[in-house]
Design a protein around this motif. Structure first.
Motif, PDB file in Angstrom:
ATOM      1  N   PHE A   1      10.723  48.973  77.697  1.00 13.40           N
ATOM      2  CA  PHE A   1      10.790  50.217  76.941  1.00 13.40           C
ATOM      3  C   PHE A   1      10.920  49.931  75.447  1.00 13.40           C
ATOM      4  N   ARG A   2      11.726  48.937  75.113  1.00 18.37           N
ATOM      5  CA  ARG A   2      11.876  48.558  73.700  1.00 18.37           C
ATOM      6  C   ARG A   2      10.535  48.083  73.129  1.00 18.37           C
ATOM      7  N   PHE A   3       9.777  47.342  73.911  1.00 15.98           N
ATOM      8  CA  PHE A   3       8.465  46.884  73.458  1.00 15.98           C
ATOM      9  C   PHE A   3       7.528  48.057  73.203  1.00 15.98           C
ATOM     10  N   VAL A   4       7.519  49.038  74.093  1.00 12.01           N
ATOM     11  CA  VAL A   4       6.631  50.192  73.923  1.00 12.01           C
ATOM     12  C   VAL A   4       6.972  50.949  72.643  1.00 12.01           C
ATOM     13  N   LEU A   5       8.250  51.195  72.397  1.00 10.16           N
ATOM     14  CA  LEU A   5       8.644  51.893  71.174  1.00 10.16           C
ATOM     15  C   LEU A   5       8.265  51.090  69.931  1.00 10.16           C
ATOM     16  N   SER A   6       8.524  49.786  69.966  1.00  5.97           N
ATOM     17  CA  SER A   6       8.193  48.940  68.816  1.00  5.97           C
ATOM     18  C   SER A   6       6.685  48.854  68.612  1.00  5.97           C
TER      19      SER A   6
END
Length: 231
Positions: A166-171
């Protein structure tokens, strides 16, 4: 969808829905012809044969129209990636899956310049002239899209974990918007680059820059996830 040249008030819910859809389709067509910054409410109203005040009966602002288009485009991207990621990682050893996922996402964004332009304008422009209600509705939709994509990534790269996916998608979303903006400079900036070759390093090429940045981001998150596991 086309509208009559003479405005007629939409009285039923079906008519109102059709009018909203016609406005969205006209705005989407405009985005294939011009950047987000040049899309105006006046021109949109002209294309759907409505007064500007009548367009505002269906959308509270230009930005509200564009946020809905951004959600639609993001949803389509997630649907596309559901199959594209599976094909990209098929048969790949674990060490290569992260790079393939990053490359697949980067290519999908490169193939969708309108989406990238909308993402680039999202925080600084599109989220600035909407009510809390429209903002909340958009953010709930964005959360659903991000969660769905993170779930896809977790399926193909379980070593990463749901939280880091999820952090990767937001970034990745923030990075794609920033790289898009830098890869499409103003006329003055382009002239400066052409006049002074020493500045060329600051003029980025969207596709390779985005791919490399997403690869570095995802591989870094994956390495940190591996390092944090108990021995």
């Amino acid at each position: 969808m086309t509208l009559p040249t003479k405005f007629q008030r939409a009285r039923s819910e079906e008519q109102r829905a059709a009018r909203r859809q016609a406005i969205l389709e006209a705005a989407a067509a405009m985005l294939t012809q011009m950047p987000v910054a040049q899309v105006t409410l006046n021109e949109l109203a002209r294309r759907v044969c409505l007064a500007k005040s009548n367009v505002l009966r269906y959308f509270e602002s230009r930005e509200a129209v564009l946020l809905e288009l951004l959600d639609d485009a993001s949803h389509e991207l997630v649907a596309h990636l559901d199959g594209a990621l599976a094909r990209a990682v098929e048969g790949a050893p674990a060490a290569e899956r992260a790079d393939r996922i990053a490359a697949c996402l980067a290519q999908a964004l490169v193939d969708r310049p309108v989406l990238c332009d909308l993402i680039g304008a999202q925080a600084a422009v599109l989220e600035r002239n909407v009510s809390p209600q429209v903002a909340a509705a958009y953010k709930r939709a964005a959360m659903a899209n991000a969660t769905a994509l993170a779930g896809q990534i977790t399926r193909h790269l379980p070593e990463l974990g749901e939280q880091d996916a999820f952090r990767f998608v937001l970034s990745a979303t923030m990075v794609s918007g920033a790289v898009w903006a830098h890869a499409h400079p103003s006329a003055a900036m382009r002239a400066a680059y052409e006049a002074d070759p020493s500045l060329a390093a600051l003029c980025v090429d969207f596709a390779p820059t985005l791919r490399e940045t997403l690869e570095v981001l995802l591989s870094g998150l994956l390495a940190r996830a591996r390092d944090s596991r108990p021995a």
